[in-house]
Structures are given as structure tokens and as C-alpha cells.
Design a protein around this motif. Structure first.
Motif, PDB file in Angstrom:
ATOM      1  N   ASP A   1      73.658  20.458-100.521  1.00 14.11           N
ATOM      2  CA  ASP A   1      73.960  20.405-102.112  1.00 14.11           C
ATOM      3  C   ASP A   1      75.565  20.986-102.207  1.00 14.11           C
ATOM      4  OD1 ASP A   1      71.257  20.367-103.293  1.00 14.11           O
ATOM      5  OD2 ASP A   1      70.877  21.205-101.565  1.00 14.11           O
ATOM      6  N   ALA A   2      76.047  20.629-103.433  1.00 12.31           N
ATOM      7  CA  ALA A   2      77.348  21.041-103.965  1.00 12.31           C
ATOM      8  C   ALA A   2      77.605  22.701-103.530  1.00 12.31           C
ATOM      9  CB  ALA A   2      77.762  20.564-104.757  1.00 12.31           C
ATOM     10  N   ASP A   3      76.429  23.227-103.936  1.00  9.92           N
ATOM     11  CA  ASP A   3      76.541  24.619-104.329  1.00  9.92           C
ATOM     12  C   ASP A   3      77.094  25.462-102.963  1.00  9.92           C
ATOM     13  OD1 ASP A   3      75.304  23.927-106.702  1.00  9.92           O
ATOM     14  OD2 ASP A   3      73.440  25.131-106.474  1.00  9.92           O
ATOM     15  N   GLY A   4      76.771  24.951-101.923  1.00 13.01           N
ATOM     16  CA  GLY A   4      77.262  25.621-100.568  1.00 13.01           C
ATOM     17  C   GLY A   4      78.406  25.546 -99.890  1.00 13.01           C
ATOM     18  N   HIS A   5      79.353  24.693-100.739  1.00 17.87           N
ATOM     19  CA  HIS A   5      80.599  24.187-100.147  1.00 17.87           C
ATOM     20  C   HIS A   5      81.775  25.091-100.511  1.00 17.87           C
ATOM     21  CE1 HIS A   5      79.488  20.649 -97.944  1.00 17.87           C
ATOM     22  NE2 HIS A   5      78.475  20.642 -98.563  1.00 17.87           N
ATOM     23  N   ASP A   6      81.493  25.793-101.700  1.00 16.48           N
ATOM     24  CA  ASP A   6      82.303  27.073-101.818  1.00 16.48           C
ATOM     25  C   ASP A   6      82.177  28.484-100.994  1.00 16.48           C
ATOM     26  OD1 ASP A   6      84.535  28.306-103.219  1.00 16.48           O
ATOM     27  OD2 ASP A   6      82.969  29.387-104.482  1.00 16.48           O
ATOM     28  N   ASP A   7      80.840  28.655-100.788  1.00  8.96           N
ATOM     29  CA  ASP A   7      80.517  29.951-100.081  1.00  8.96           C
ATOM     30  C   ASP A   7      79.018  29.296 -99.588  1.00  8.96           C
ATOM     31  OD1 ASP A   7      79.550  32.266 -99.333  1.00  8.96           O
ATOM     32  OD2 ASP A   7      79.176  33.130-101.227  1.00  8.96           O
TER      33      ASP A   7
ATOM     34  N   HIS B   1      74.251  39.527 -99.543  1.00  8.78           N
ATOM     35  CA  HIS B   1      73.430  39.078 -98.186  1.00  8.78           C
ATOM     36  C   HIS B   1      73.969  38.313 -97.256  1.00  8.78           C
ATOM     37  CE1 HIS B   1      69.497  37.883 -96.569  1.00  8.78           C
ATOM     38  NE2 HIS B   1      69.480  36.699 -97.242  1.00  8.78           N
ATOM     39  N   PHE B   2      73.935  38.884 -96.100  1.00  7.55           N
ATOM     40  CA  PHE B   2      74.498  38.384 -95.043  1.00  7.55           C
ATOM     41  C   PHE B   2      75.648  38.034 -94.935  1.00  7.55           C
ATOM     42  CE2 PHE B   2      75.266  35.557 -91.240  1.00  7.55           C
ATOM     43  CZ  PHE B   2      75.306  36.487 -90.513  1.00  7.55           C
ATOM     44  N   ALA B   3      76.220  36.912 -94.900  1.00  9.53           N
ATOM     45  CA  ALA B   3      77.628  36.344 -94.652  1.00  9.53           C
ATOM     46  C   ALA B   3      77.857  34.967 -94.560  1.00  9.53           C
ATOM     47  CB  ALA B   3      78.541  37.083 -93.678  1.00  9.53           C
ATOM     48  N   ASN B   4      78.897  34.352 -95.195  1.00  8.06           N
ATOM     49  CA  ASN B   4      79.170  32.881 -95.021  1.00  8.06           C
ATOM     50  C   ASN B   4      79.701  32.651 -93.503  1.00  8.06           C
ATOM     51  OD1 ASN B   4      81.898  33.182 -95.363  1.00  8.06           O
ATOM     52  ND2 ASN B   4      81.728  32.930 -97.650  1.00  8.06           N
ATOM     53  N   TYR B   5      79.958  31.302 -93.303  1.00  5.00           N
ATOM     54  CA  TYR B   5      80.579  31.306 -91.992  1.00  5.00           C
ATOM     55  C   TYR B   5      81.784  31.990 -91.738  1.00  5.00           C
ATOM     56  CZ  TYR B   5      77.445  26.998 -91.480  1.00  5.00           C
ATOM     57  OH  TYR B   5      76.216  26.401 -91.215  1.00  5.00           O
ATOM     58  N   ARG B   6      82.771  31.837 -92.855  1.00  8.54           N
ATOM     59  CA  ARG B   6      84.087  32.280 -92.434  1.00  8.54           C
ATOM     60  C   ARG B   6      83.799  33.850 -92.451  1.00  8.54           C
ATOM     61  NH1 ARG B   6      89.002  31.436 -90.586  1.00  8.54           N
ATOM     62  NH2 ARG B   6      90.367  32.666 -91.630  1.00  8.54           N
ATOM     63  N   GLU B   7      83.052  34.446 -93.181  1.00  7.07           N
ATOM     64  CA  GLU B   7      83.017  35.900 -92.986  1.00  7.07           C
ATOM     65  C   GLU B   7      82.447  36.478 -91.749  1.00  7.07           C
ATOM     66  OE1 GLU B   7      82.110  36.526 -97.792  1.00  7.07           O
ATOM     67  OE2 GLU B   7      80.672  35.968 -96.465  1.00  7.07           O
ATOM     68  N   SER B   8      81.327  35.411 -91.195  1.00  6.96           N
ATOM     69  CA  SER B   8      80.769  35.840 -89.839  1.00  6.96           C
ATOM     70  C   SER B   8      81.721  35.888 -88.788  1.00  6.96           C
ATOM     71  CB  SER B   8      79.692  35.048 -89.638  1.00  6.96           C
ATOM     72  OG  SER B   8      78.751  35.078 -90.663  1.00  6.96           O
ATOM     73  N   TRP B   9      82.668  34.788 -88.775  1.00  2.00           N
ATOM     74  CA  TRP B   9      83.900  34.663 -87.733  1.00  2.00           C
ATOM     75  C   TRP B   9      84.639  35.806 -87.981  1.00  2.00           C
ATOM     76  CZ3 TRP B   9      85.509  31.078 -83.946  1.00  2.00           C
ATOM     77  CH2 TRP B   9      84.300  30.070 -83.517  1.00  2.00           C
ATOM     78  N   GLU B  10      85.166  36.046 -89.218  1.00  4.72           N
ATOM     79  CA  GLU B  10      86.076  37.403 -89.305  1.00  4.72           C
ATOM     80  C   GLU B  10      85.744  38.454 -88.917  1.00  4.72           C
ATOM     81  OE1 GLU B  10      87.151  36.936 -93.547  1.00  4.72           O
ATOM     82  OE2 GLU B  10      88.613  35.242 -93.144  1.00  4.72           O
TER      83      GLU B  10
END
Length: 446
Positions: free
Chosen positions: A152-158, A366-375
Motif C-alpha cells: 500500500d502507498a501509505d507505508g512508503h513515507d513511513d 509505536h516502535f520505529a520505521n526502517y530508517r529509525e531502527s537503523w539509526e
């Protein structure tokens, strides 16, 4: 399984070695059983015993999806979501697995009569699906717990906004409290080379959660000079928030429940500390039906005594019902209350006059997105933030470890050895570790 363990302990990380290792038919995993979801019916939450509901079973290795990796798990950790799973609160996790199982042929594997739990791991990649190119067998990894589909498009910004966002090992099966685990390959991150298996497994969920909640623009967007009230400042989540606040040039006001926990906060570098047990705050009456605003004011007064007359810019909220009314009250005009959990109850109550008339904001995290998890993982890797591991259990002791977290008998994070035969293994950069040895061990045996 012994052959896999021996290969990892040998230090050999060649792709050929791990590609050619034979896989067993079954592996040991910590599970809850679908036919036991009513076992604690009628009991108060505190009286529900995870030692009775968590089992160590031999389970088959499921088929690997094209975008997944099979990881030999050397260590894992206990999070509060394992407590919730083990006591079947607020709902049974089998509902999550049933819904996920309807998505596609690979998600159907998750809908089983048992749920393999655990949302942290460190280990070595054994196999990857045919669509995976970034990770190879033999690579040392840790995993974050965000599972998404991104159709879904919703997940591609965050990525946290993906309608199919789930927490691995809680809302999906095949979690990390096991000898093997299956994750989507995009959950994998490099293992910090200066940490042991159990140390590197412990930050994943809580470190990433604290990063989004406190630092990210999607959460509190903490800035230099901010004053932030941190509930449970020596706990699994709060201990990372304290370290991040200090590293960012902010001032944490640490709320703890004992002198021992206060000392741990001081060891991290915090100076402003409130022992809520010593202060004996009673935000609710005895039957937990009505709050006492005088106690909110007393907390606010204590904060101003510590800060030289200032209210806090932000509250790092996760206890929920017990503290939320007080958190809204003590935040400065225009400040933020950032909430990521409700460990004391999710039906929050607060006086909205203190929110709307003072232009405060409640922000969900709630938790973290991919970028935040890597950081967040990179902060660990660089030694800017350190693991807060206090105690390590064997896989056979997961029930006891979960009970200790359930009853708040721990500090920081509680680790679990899975394939690792003993604590202290897995360090491949001792020179780097030597720079941070004291910080890494701050929580040990507390």
C-alpha cells in the motif's frame, strides 16, 4: 543443531560453510498454546504466571518465503509484549496470527496452534530466500521487529504507516526466543562487533522504540536543552531514553521506584531524579476510580524544585493509566506528551482543560520505521548509546525471566541465551569494547 552452534563458535563466517550446513528437522522454541488461552480466566493480571503458559517445544522449520531469512539465534531478550502474550492480555495473540494467515500463502504459515514468541535476536544468517541479495549466510546480525508488506502507498513515507504493519514475534509467528527464527530480510541489521551475543540482542525493540518516541520527527523531536520527564527511567525502555536525552544535550528528569534504580540513572549521567516510591505519589484513590489532582500538583512542584523553576518540555510516557493524568498536567504550556505504551492500563484519563487551554500535544508513537531502527542500531554500534542488560537467563528459564519482567523485578533489559552456551561470547572487536566496558556493564546484576 550442535553442528550449527559449533560452526558459529568456531568463528568461521564464510558463506560456503553456512550454506552447506544441514538444517535439523525441528528446533527448540518458546511457545504459547492456543488451547490454553483461557487458563488464567478470572485471575488478576498480577496473579497470572508466565511459567505456566510458556512452553519449550520442538517445532518444525517452516518453508522460507522469497523475502525472508532463517537465522541461528544465539541470544534474545524479554520485552513486555512477551509478558502480554504469556498472560493473554489484553487479547490473545492467536487472533493476530489468524488474521495474518488470511493474507497470502506465506502468511498462512503463521496461523498455527502454537505461537513462537520473542521480538529480539542476535545471531548468524543460515539461509535466505531467493529474492534476498543484501544478506548472505554467515553474516552476524541483529533484527528489529517491524514486519510490513509495503503493498500500500501509505507505508512508503513511513513504514510504520503500512496497513499491514505488525510486530514480529508478537503479531507474527517464528519469533526470537528460540534456537532458530524467521524474519523478513529487511528486518536484519549488522551486529555491533564490540558486544556479546546477549548484549547485542537486548537493545533492538526498546532502543528503536525510544529513538522514534524521543528523537525522531515522527515522535517528540527532542532538541538541545529540552527538559524531559522519563517514567521508569532505569527500565528496559526508559534507560535508552535517558541515554539519548543526555547524548542529545537535553536534561532528563528520571522517575524511578527505588534508591538502587536512582543510582543506575546517576551512573548513566542523569542528575535530576524523583523516587516516586519515596515521594509516595497517589495519583488515584484506593479503588482506582478517581484521580487526585493535588498529587499532580505535588509532582509538578517537585519537578520545578529540581529544574530551577521550570516545567518539562516533554513527557516520555509508557505506564499509561496510572500516570497519564499527571503527565498531561506537569508538561509545560505548549509541550508534548509522547506515549508508546500502557503497561498499567490502556484506558487513560486526564483533565482536558490542562491540555487544550495550554496548547499541549499528545503524540502517539509505536516502535520505529526502517530508517529509525537503523539509526538507533548505529547509536549502539558507535558507542553513543549502550545496552542496558542486567541479567541473562537460559532458554529453559524464559518463563521465570518473563515473570520477573511482569513483576518489575528487573533493571534495564533481561537477556536470554538461546544457542549460545554461555554469556560473554560473540565479541569480535575487543579494542573497541575496551573503550566502553564500564558503560556496557552499568546495569549488570541489578
Amino acid at each position: 543443531m550442535d553442528q550449527i552452534r559449533d560452526a558459529i563458535l568456531s568463528g568461521d563466517r564464510s558463506e560456503e560453510t553456512y550454506t552447506n550446513l544441514p538444517l535439523p528437522d525441528t528446533y527448540r522454541a518458546t511457545t504459547v498454546h492456543k488451547d490454553e488461552v483461557e487458563m488464567f480466566k478470572g485471575l488478576a493480571s498480577r496473579d497470572k504466571d508466565p511459567r505456566k503458559s510458556l512452553h519449550l517445544d520442538d517445532v518444525p522449520i517452516p518453508e522460507l518465503a522469497p523475502d525472508e531469512a532463517l537465522v541461528a539465534v544465539m541470544a534474545s531478550a524479554i520485552n513486555f509484549n512477551t509478558v502480554w502474550t504469556s498472560i493473554f492480555e489484553p487479547v490473545s495473540t492467536f487472533g493476530f496470527l489468524e488474521r495474518y494467515g488470511k493474507l497470502n500463502k506465506y502468511s498462512k504459515r503463521h496461523d498455527l496452534p502454537y505461537h513462537i514468541v520473542g521480538s529480539d535476536l542476535s545471531g548468524v544468517v543460515l539461509r535466505t530466500g531467493e529474492h534476498v541479495s543484501k544478506w548472505k549466510p554467515g553474516t552476524e546480525v541483529v533484527a528489529h521487529c517491524l514486519s510490513v508488506e509495503l503493498e500500500d502507498a501509505d507505508g512508503h513515507d513511513d513504514t510504520m504507516m503500512d496497513p499491514q504493519q505488525r510486530i514480529w514475534g508478537f503479531e507474527t509467528n517464528f519469533g526470537g526466543l528460540a534456537e532458530l527464527a524467521i524474519v523478513k530480510a529487511n528486518q536484519l541489521m549488522p551486529k555491533p562487533d564490540h558486544l556479546t551475543w546477549e548484549e547485542s540482542a537486548s537493545p533492538g525493540l526498546v532502543n528503536s522504540t525510544a529513538y522514534r518516541q524521543l528523537i525522531s520527527k515522527n515522535g517528540g523531536a527532542l532538541k538541545l536543552g529540552d527538559r524531559v520527564l522519563i517514567w521508569g527511567a532505569s527500565g528496559g525502555l526508559g534507560s535508552y531514553a535517558v541515554q539519548m536525552a543526555l547524548a542529545a544535550g537535553a536534561t532528563p528528569v528520571c522517575v524511578v521506584s527505588s534508591p538502587e534504580k536512582a543510582e543506575i540513572c546517576r551512573a548513566m549521567g542523569a542528575e535530576l531524579i524523583i523516587d516516586r516510591r519515596a515521594e509516595d505519589y497517589k495519583f488515584w484513590n484506593e479503588d482506582n476510580t478517581e484521580q487526585n489532582p493535588k498529587e499532580w500538583k505535588r509532582l509538578g512542584k517537585k519537578i520545578r524544585e529540581l529544574t530551577g523553576g521550570h516545567d518539562v518540555d516533554m513527557v516520555f510516557e509508557h505506564p499509561g493509566r496510572e500516570t497519564f493524568g499527571a503527565s498531561v498536567y506537569v508538561t509545560r504550556k505548549g509541550g508534548k506528551i509522547v506515549t508508546c505504551a500502557s503497561t498499567s492500563g490502556y484506558m487513560h484519563e486526564y483533565d482536558n482543560r490542562y491540555l487544550w487551554m495550554n496548547l499541549k500535544r499528545i503524540i502517539s508513537s509505536h516502535f520505529a520505521n526502517y530508517r529509525e531502527s537503523w539509526e538507533a542500531n548505529e547509536l549502539i554500534n558507535r558507542g553513543l548509546v549502550h545496552p542496558t542488560l542486567s541479567r541473562t537467563y537460559k532458554l529453559e528459564e524464559v518463563g521465570q525471566a518473563t515473570l520477573d519482567v511482569h513483576h518489575n523485578k528487573h533493571q534495564g533489559k533481561v537477556g536470554v541465551l538461546t544457542l549460545a552456551p554461555e554469556a560473554g561470547l560473540g565479541v569480535t572487536n575487543p579494542e573497541k569494547r575496551a573503550k566502553f566496558e564500564k558503560q556496557i556493564n552499568r546495569f549488570r546484576d541489578n
